[in-house]
Design a protein around this motif. Structure first.
Motif, PDB file in Angstrom:
ATOM      1  N   LYS A  41       0.466  -1.196   0.263  1.00  0.00           N
ATOM      2  CA  LYS A  41      -0.006   0.115  -0.271  1.00  0.00           C
ATOM      3  C   LYS A  41       1.022   1.301  -0.271  1.00  0.00           C
ATOM      4  O   LYS A  41       2.099   1.568   0.087  1.00  0.00           O
ATOM      5  CB  LYS A  41      -0.990   0.130   0.861  1.00  0.00           C
ATOM      6  CG  LYS A  41      -0.587  -0.108   3.104  1.00  0.00           C
ATOM      7  CD  LYS A  41      -1.346   0.603   3.671  1.00  0.00           C
ATOM      8  CE  LYS A  41      -0.767   0.287   5.077  1.00  0.00           C
ATOM      9  NZ  LYS A  41      -2.063   0.749   6.341  1.00  0.00           N
ATOM     10  N   PRO A  42       0.286   2.541  -0.251  1.00  0.00           N
ATOM     11  CA  PRO A  42       1.310   3.805  -0.335  1.00  0.00           C
ATOM     12  C   PRO A  42       2.179   4.387   0.929  1.00  0.00           C
ATOM     13  O   PRO A  42       1.365   3.743   2.249  1.00  0.00           O
ATOM     14  CB  PRO A  42       0.517   4.854  -0.705  1.00  0.00           C
ATOM     15  CG  PRO A  42      -0.805   4.089  -1.163  1.00  0.00           C
ATOM     16  CD  PRO A  42      -1.194   2.717  -0.470  1.00  0.00           C
ATOM     17  N   LEU A  43       2.972   4.160   1.052  1.00  0.00           N
ATOM     18  CA  LEU A  43       4.346   4.762   1.906  1.00  0.00           C
ATOM     19  C   LEU A  43       4.473   6.868   1.656  1.00  0.00           C
ATOM     20  O   LEU A  43       4.291   7.156   0.598  1.00  0.00           O
ATOM     21  CB  LEU A  43       5.458   4.389   1.639  1.00  0.00           C
ATOM     22  CG  LEU A  43       6.037   4.312   2.753  1.00  0.00           C
ATOM     23  CD1 LEU A  43       5.892   4.151   4.159  1.00  0.00           C
ATOM     24  CD2 LEU A  43       7.774   4.263   2.383  1.00  0.00           C
ATOM     25  N   VAL A  44       3.990   7.417   2.570  1.00  0.00           N
ATOM     26  CA  VAL A  44       4.553   8.921   2.866  1.00  0.00           C
ATOM     27  C   VAL A  44       5.598   8.370   3.788  1.00  0.00           C
ATOM     28  O   VAL A  44       5.509   8.545   4.533  1.00  0.00           O
ATOM     29  CB  VAL A  44       2.889   9.135   3.025  1.00  0.00           C
ATOM     30  CG1 VAL A  44       2.729  11.044   3.779  1.00  0.00           C
ATOM     31  CG2 VAL A  44       1.883   9.915   2.295  1.00  0.00           C
ATOM     32  N   VAL A  45       6.374   9.218   2.765  1.00  0.00           N
ATOM     33  CA  VAL A  45       7.661   9.664   2.871  1.00  0.00           C
ATOM     34  C   VAL A  45       7.197  11.534   3.672  1.00  0.00           C
ATOM     35  O   VAL A  45       7.180  11.788   2.820  1.00  0.00           O
ATOM     36  CB  VAL A  45       8.435   9.824   2.072  1.00  0.00           C
ATOM     37  CG1 VAL A  45      10.130  10.235   3.062  1.00  0.00           C
ATOM     38  CG2 VAL A  45       8.848   8.382   2.054  1.00  0.00           C
ATOM     39  N   PHE A  46       7.427  11.529   5.217  1.00  0.00           N
ATOM     40  CA  PHE A  46       7.564  12.764   5.371  1.00  0.00           C
ATOM     41  C   PHE A  46       8.664  13.639   6.561  1.00  0.00           C
ATOM     42  O   PHE A  46       8.948  12.937   6.630  1.00  0.00           O
ATOM     43  CB  PHE A  46       6.161  13.041   6.191  1.00  0.00           C
ATOM     44  CG  PHE A  46       5.783  12.546   7.106  1.00  0.00           C
ATOM     45  CD1 PHE A  46       5.235  13.578   8.458  1.00  0.00           C
ATOM     46  CD2 PHE A  46       6.529  11.614   7.989  1.00  0.00           C
ATOM     47  CE1 PHE A  46       5.914  13.299   9.881  1.00  0.00           C
ATOM     48  CE2 PHE A  46       5.986  10.705   8.928  1.00  0.00           C
ATOM     49  CZ  PHE A  46       5.657  11.726  10.274  1.00  0.00           C
ATOM     50  N   ASP A  47       8.683  14.555   6.601  1.00  0.00           N
ATOM     51  CA  ASP A  47       9.639  15.910   7.006  1.00  0.00           C
ATOM     52  C   ASP A  47       8.572  17.382   7.360  1.00  0.00           C
ATOM     53  O   ASP A  47       8.531  17.637   6.947  1.00  0.00           O
ATOM     54  CB  ASP A  47      11.088  16.107   6.509  1.00  0.00           C
ATOM     55  CG  ASP A  47      12.258  16.861   6.402  1.00  0.00           C
ATOM     56  OD1 ASP A  47      12.324  16.417   8.332  1.00  0.00           O
ATOM     57  OD2 ASP A  47      11.471  18.215   7.318  1.00  0.00           O
ATOM     58  N   LEU A  48       9.115  17.456   9.012  1.00  0.00           N
ATOM     59  CA  LEU A  48       8.521  18.801   9.038  1.00  0.00           C
ATOM     60  C   LEU A  48       9.406  19.971   9.858  1.00  0.00           C
ATOM     61  O   LEU A  48      10.771  19.412  10.712  1.00  0.00           O
ATOM     62  CB  LEU A  48       7.700  18.213   9.960  1.00  0.00           C
ATOM     63  CG  LEU A  48       5.823  16.981  10.552  1.00  0.00           C
ATOM     64  CD1 LEU A  48       6.037  17.036  11.815  1.00  0.00           C
ATOM     65  CD2 LEU A  48       5.450  17.530   9.429  1.00  0.00           C
ATOM     66  N   GLU A  49       9.457  21.424   9.837  1.00  0.00           N
ATOM     67  CA  GLU A  49      10.103  21.982  10.583  1.00  0.00           C
ATOM     68  C   GLU A  49       9.117  23.219  11.380  1.00  0.00           C
ATOM     69  O   GLU A  49       7.571  23.044  10.670  1.00  0.00           O
ATOM     70  CB  GLU A  49      10.349  23.182   9.219  1.00  0.00           C
ATOM     71  CG  GLU A  49      11.290  22.303   8.034  1.00  0.00           C
ATOM     72  CD  GLU A  49      12.530  22.138   8.714  1.00  0.00           C
ATOM     73  OE1 GLU A  49      13.513  22.026   9.612  1.00  0.00           O
ATOM     74  OE2 GLU A  49      13.100  20.897   7.805  1.00  0.00           O
ATOM     75  N   THR A  50       9.547  23.340  12.946  1.00  0.00           N
ATOM     76  CA  THR A  50       8.862  23.245  13.221  1.00  0.00           C
ATOM     77  C   THR A  50       9.154  24.073  14.416  1.00  0.00           C
ATOM     78  O   THR A  50      10.341  25.136  14.396  1.00  0.00           O
ATOM     79  CB  THR A  50       8.490  22.190  14.295  1.00  0.00           C
ATOM     80  OG1 THR A  50       9.927  22.011  14.925  1.00  0.00           O
ATOM     81  CG2 THR A  50       8.136  20.987  13.801  1.00  0.00           C
ATOM     82  N   THR A  51       7.696  24.998  14.950  1.00  0.00           N
ATOM     83  CA  THR A  51       8.568  25.783  16.357  1.00  0.00           C
ATOM     84  C   THR A  51       9.773  25.972  17.420  1.00  0.00           C
ATOM     85  O   THR A  51      10.102  26.709  17.349  1.00  0.00           O
ATOM     86  CB  THR A  51       7.525  26.537  16.616  1.00  0.00           C
ATOM     87  OG1 THR A  51       6.920  25.923  17.604  1.00  0.00           O
ATOM     88  CG2 THR A  51       6.373  27.160  15.633  1.00  0.00           C
ATOM     89  N   GLY A  52       9.238  24.156  17.424  1.00  0.00           N
ATOM     90  CA  GLY A  52      10.708  24.561  18.537  1.00  0.00           C
ATOM     91  C   GLY A  52      10.729  22.329  18.320  1.00  0.00           C
ATOM     92  O   GLY A  52      10.208  22.112  17.638  1.00  0.00           O
ATOM     93  N   LEU A  53      10.795  22.210  19.447  1.00  0.00           N
ATOM     94  CA  LEU A  53      11.554  20.510  19.413  1.00  0.00           C
ATOM     95  C   LEU A  53      10.481  19.533  21.072  1.00  0.00           C
ATOM     96  O   LEU A  53      11.409  18.433  20.958  1.00  0.00           O
ATOM     97  CB  LEU A  53      13.191  20.111  19.902  1.00  0.00           C
ATOM     98  CG  LEU A  53      14.030  20.849  18.736  1.00  0.00           C
ATOM     99  CD1 LEU A  53      15.550  20.150  19.052  1.00  0.00           C
ATOM    100  CD2 LEU A  53      13.777  19.682  17.609  1.00  0.00           C
ATOM    101  N   VAL A  54      10.176  20.093  21.132  1.00  0.00           N
ATOM    102  CA  VAL A  54       9.656  19.839  22.395  1.00  0.00           C
ATOM    103  C   VAL A  54       7.844  18.944  21.920  1.00  0.00           C
ATOM    104  O   VAL A  54       6.914  19.886  21.102  1.00  0.00           O
ATOM    105  CB  VAL A  54       9.165  20.607  24.138  1.00  0.00           C
ATOM    106  CG1 VAL A  54       8.484  19.432  25.075  1.00  0.00           C
ATOM    107  CG2 VAL A  54      10.259  20.671  24.182  1.00  0.00           C
ATOM    108  N   VAL A  55       7.485  18.001  21.692  1.00  0.00           N
ATOM    109  CA  VAL A  55       6.438  17.561  21.252  1.00  0.00           C
ATOM    110  C   VAL A  55       4.220  18.057  21.652  1.00  0.00           C
ATOM    111  O   VAL A  55       4.197  18.597  20.870  1.00  0.00           O
ATOM    112  CB  VAL A  55       5.976  16.423  21.055  1.00  0.00           C
ATOM    113  CG1 VAL A  55       5.263  15.391  20.476  1.00  0.00           C
ATOM    114  CG2 VAL A  55       7.064  15.767  20.193  1.00  0.00           C
ATOM    115  N   GLY A  56       4.890  18.459  22.895  1.00  0.00           N
ATOM    116  CA  GLY A  56       4.080  19.006  22.846  1.00  0.00           C
ATOM    117  C   GLY A  56       3.455  20.568  22.929  1.00  0.00           C
ATOM    118  O   GLY A  56       2.513  21.202  23.497  1.00  0.00           O
TER     119      GLY A  56
END
Length: 269
Positions: free
Chosen positions: A7-22
């Protein structure tokens, strides 16, 4: 080596405001969906995080508040992103520890359902760190013999992750791996389910590892004064600790697990 997909595979990357998930919010997202026939689709966008981007973070990925002030919020784009992913499995670089939990966090904030139960998660970094410990830029140099241009942009990092994964499948085809228990396998194979098993931490009860399973399959604290203790027992003996977690800045996905543990315990009474 091209990917062998059921089935399909989605490769992804994020740029964010910081490194703490919450606490972090997404400012740029890029996804490449590889379909079972080998064809590809791309979805890349910048997002208004609705909170200021710290200058030290802008210095890393180059995205400022001004750059995203007119961009849609994640809530605005959530349905489009979820529809693009569909029922696909997910793949990223350090994605199991950060990108995946943060993506789920954003969907929860937006009130958009994004089920995980029937998905596989491949973390290219875990393949790399177990076989050749280095960074993404190092992985590109090692596996592809070239430099990673435009590092820390979601598009470049996502494309690099996909290329590194394909190169890993070629390099480690038939290569044996000995785990910490001395078990010898050939884990890097052209199969998403097997790669998911090799790169995922099966002990984690939540997405970020605040809780882990013990030998009996019970959720235990992996932080703080109750580290190693069974969460269900702690919440029964110290209800205030449950309240503290629910009021603190833990990821929503972690709080959901905590609620499930608490409700399960109450249902036994």
């Amino acid at each position: 080596m091209e990917l062998n997909l059921s089935k399909p595979l989605v490769v992804f990357d994020l740029e964010t405001t910081g490194l703490v998930v919450g606490q972090a919010h997404i400012v740029e997202l890029c996804m490449i969906k590889v379909n079972t026939d080998g064809s590809e689709e791309e979805l890349c966008m910048r997002l208004n995080p609705t909170v200021p981007i710290p200058p030290e973070t802008t210095a890393i990925h180059g995205i400022s508040d001004e750059d995203v002030k007119d961009a849609p919020t994640f809530k605005d784009a959530a349905r489009r992103i979820a529809d693009f992913v569909g029922n696909a499995d997910l793949c990223g670089y350090n994605s199991n520890k950060f990108d995946l939990p943060l993506l789920v966090e954003e969907f929860l904030r937006a009130g958009v359902d994004f089920p995980l139960s029937n998905r596989r998660f491949v973390d290219v970094q875990n393949i790399f760190h177990k076989m050749e410990p280095r960074t993404l830029s190092g992985a590109v140099k090692f596996y592809l013999n070239k430099n990673l241009e435009d590092a820390h942009t979601a598009g470049a990092d996502t494309r690099a992750t996909l290329e590194v994964l394909k190169a890993q499948l070629d390099k480690y085809n038939g290569v044996k791996f000995k785990d910490s228990n001395g078990k010898i396998t050939e884990p890097v194979v052209n199969n998403v389910a097997a790669l998911s098993d090799f790169t995922s931490n099966k002990r984690w009860a939540d997405l970020v590892g605040h809780f882990v399973y013990d030998a009996q399959g019970r959720e235990c604290f992996n932080f703080g004064k109750h580290k190693g203790k069974v969460a269900e027992i702690v919440f029964d003996q110290e209800p205030a600790y449950f309240d503290w977690i629910m009021k603190s800045e833990f990821p929503l996905s972690t709080k959901r697990l905590v609620q499930e543990i608490r409700l399960r315990k109450l249902g036994k009474k």
